[in-house]
Scaffold this motif. Structure first.
Motif, PDB file in Angstrom:
ATOM      1  N   LEU A   5       0.840  -1.211   0.000  1.00 54.96           N
ATOM      2  CA  LEU A   5       0.000   0.000   0.000  1.00 54.96           C
ATOM      3  C   LEU A   5       0.871   1.257   0.000  1.00 54.96           C
ATOM      4  N   ALA A  54       2.173   1.772  -3.499  1.00 55.61           N
ATOM      5  CA  ALA A  54       1.115   2.214  -4.397  1.00 55.61           C
ATOM      6  C   ALA A  54       0.766   3.673  -4.123  1.00 55.61           C
ATOM      7  N   ALA A 101       2.718   5.953  -2.863  1.00 50.26           N
ATOM      8  CA  ALA A 101       3.821   6.801  -3.331  1.00 50.26           C
ATOM      9  C   ALA A 101       3.750   6.975  -4.843  1.00 50.26           C
ATOM     10  N   ASP A 105      -4.743  11.143   0.254  1.00 48.89           N
ATOM     11  CA  ASP A 105      -5.820  10.306   0.758  1.00 48.89           C
ATOM     12  C   ASP A 105      -5.479   9.995   2.218  1.00 48.89           C
ATOM     13  N   ARG A 114      -7.044   8.892   4.593  1.00 53.75           N
ATOM     14  CA  ARG A 114      -7.506   7.602   5.114  1.00 53.75           C
ATOM     15  C   ARG A 114      -6.462   6.513   4.813  1.00 53.75           C
ATOM     16  N   LEU A 115      -5.954   6.536   3.557  1.00 52.81           N
ATOM     17  CA  LEU A 115      -4.950   5.535   3.175  1.00 52.81           C
ATOM     18  C   LEU A 115      -3.640   5.752   3.934  1.00 52.81           C
ATOM     19  N   LEU A 118      -4.069   4.389   7.314  1.00 46.25           N
ATOM     20  CA  LEU A 118      -4.103   2.930   7.286  1.00 46.25           C
ATOM     21  C   LEU A 118      -2.680   2.369   7.207  1.00 46.25           C
ATOM     22  N   VAL A 148      -0.930   0.036   9.977  1.00 45.46           N
ATOM     23  CA  VAL A 148      -0.495  -1.327   9.694  1.00 45.46           C
ATOM     24  C   VAL A 148       1.013  -1.450   9.869  1.00 45.46           C
TER      25      VAL A 148
END
Lengths: 357, 357
Positions: free
Chosen positions: A188, A191, A193, A199, A201-202, A205, A209
């Protein structure tokens, strides 16, 4: 001559000092375990072929080059805070497994980031690419160096597993989760970067994680599960998620504003790698121009730093770190944990959130 | 009406057919295990974020795209030949773990070889590099694609471990050895290709470690250890080393002289990657000129093939394959194994050594 009464040790008077010493002794055993494990593997393979030890030596070099050992520290502390016996079978191997997994992640990460330096030394891929060039071997030097580094990281991943297999099988669920989270979190991150779209939220996340779970929550939970205390899972999760986010935010700040002499890696790497960090994501929400400073050529890291400071985000991030540390400490304050370990976990939260490297 | 006596099944009359069917049923369960494991992981991650499933889908695509399933087949056969119960807990997961490990190795191998095709489909790194180019994302397309593939392979390595953790812990020593041998064998392979020096001892060591042990000996031993029959280890070792070398020699011949329509990958890849195969090593000992055909530009694979045939090595290799198959079958003939499984293992040796893809 009167019989000498041995002086009361400081340990008896100060449970905190005893606790800290127990934890430090366990971490020293973890160091010895890492080194003796690799030395034993080296002996096996040196018998087969002298060239077979190259990948093992790369891992030994990385282990010897330092590092903060944050994950073993949380694992050992999670174990002791859960009332675990320092002599419990598997706790040293479990903590060593977490560090070996981290070594694997570092070696692969350095390929993704095209980093040439780690802990002040050439990275594995940079070293082997240079070796290839120097000897004028067949094929492409970059591909050779990166391929060797992929295998060195793979070997560390296998070794981490071998070490963890010495811990009680109660660790399997949390250990499985920790590792798949790490790989998927890393994907993630890549992706985000590449797409470089804001985003939050991303970004959160990924921080959750990769730092919350991988660095703090799951290592604590591994330690607690070796101690047979799954009941501590919710408190360790809350603490780990909060302190992990603080850890990641400090990482973002150190990368943007820290000194490479302290961190052992080039400053501003997140910018040049277009990492969509929480720090950048928030700053870009306030000032869209930062995007072009990062994605278009001709702008220095100093220019990005100045513009970031103007948004006011760095000082907001400092405030947020304070809140997160408080949230983490509160989770532990409410948990069924001996006061000595509660205080040690509080100290660790502060050390992690306010480190300078 | 007279009572119907159920017809005697062919299975009762033919133990070989029953044995084969038991083995095939187990392999079908292995397929289902691979798919259901990945589907369950996908469900967990799809809840978290839709992008998080990309790496899992890459693995599912590879599992679905075929492959010979040689390692699960040897694992299952080793188990049954050792008298293991087809319903024994962990045998299906153990065989699935071996295939998942192989998927990991393929994904990473394709990076090392810069292969763009695998089983008639784009390789993981080629697909993600193309995606990066198409979307004009930030950074370098090659690095992005290769980084994604490193993580996809890492995830498969982690999943292989998760599957193997369902097998009895008696498999741990052979499983540990199998995986470190794989990584170190791969490193030796890369180093030999880069240096491209004729060293038949090193070429044989690589074939032994990468094919003898990884593909045949250790999978048989994993199966036998699930069945609790470590006494079969020496026979399986002798068989695996011999048939594994035959397998590798066939691989070399197929790469040099086979059709890419059969193998699903470009012909002559070993030449272009400067792989120091046993075939090439022997040929170069007889005709030093072959080195320059391979290392200097302007020579076609057809030219190399012609010169190789002139050395007479390919037909000697065919004879050597015959000897190796015989040696492997003899090892099994002397082992305490049911005649039905002895004959099945003989068939498998022949199939592996004389395959056309």
């Amino acid at each position: 001559m009167t019989a000498q009464v041995p002086p009361r040790s400081g340990a008896d008077r100060e449970p905190a000092a005893t606790a800290r010493r127990t934890s430090e002794e366990l971490l020293q055993r973890v160091e010895r375990e890492l080194r003796s494990f690799l030395a034993a593997e080296r002996d096996v393979w040196a018998e087969v072929d002298e060239r077979a030890v190259v990948a093992i030596d790369a891992l030994s070099d990385l282990v010897a080059s330092g590092g903060k050992r944050i994950r073993p520290a949380f694992c050992v502390t999670g174990h002791l805070a859960a009332g675990g016996d320092p002599q419990a079978p598997g706790i040293v191997a479990a903590a060593a497994a977490l560090e070996m997994l981290h070594v694997s992640a570092l070696v692969h990460d350095d390929i993704f980031d095209a980093s040439v330096q780690r802990r002040g030394e050439p990275t594995v891929h940079a070293k082997h690419s240079a070796l290839h060039t120097r000897h004028a071997w067949q094929g492409e030097s970059r591909r050779f160096g990166e391929s060797v580094a992929v295998l060195v990281g793979d070997l560390a991943l296998v070794y981490s597993e071998q070490l963890m297999s010495r811990a009680p099988s109660t660790v399997v669920p949390v250990w499985s989760m920790l590792r798949s989270e790490l790989m998927i979190g890393q994907y993630l991150d890549l992706a985000a970067a590449a797409e470089f779209s804001v985003d939050p939220r991303l970004s959160r996340l990924i921080a959750l994680v990769k730092s919350g779970h991988y660095t703090i929550h799951r290592p604590l939970a591994v330690g607690a599960s070796v101690a047979g205390r799954p009941d501590l899972a919710p408190a360790f999760r809350e603490y780990g998620e909060a302190v992990g986010e603080a850890f990641q935010l400090r990482d973002d700040l150190l990368d943007a504003f820290g000194s490479s002499a302290d961190t052992g890696k080039p400053a501003g790497l997140d910018f040049s790698q277009h990492k969509m960090t929480l720090l950048l994501g928030w700053a870009m929400q306030r000032d869209e121009h930062i995007r072009s400073l990062i994605t278009e050529p001709g702008h220095s890291p100093a220019e990005v730093r100045g513009r970031l400071l103007d948004t006011g985000v760095p000082s907001d991030v400092e405030k947020h770190i304070t809140d997160l540390v408080e949230r983490g400490c509160k989770a532990i304050a409410d948990a069924p944990v001996d006061p000595v370990w509660r205080s040690e976990l509080t100290d660790m939260a502060v050390r992690v959130a306010y480190r300078n490297a």
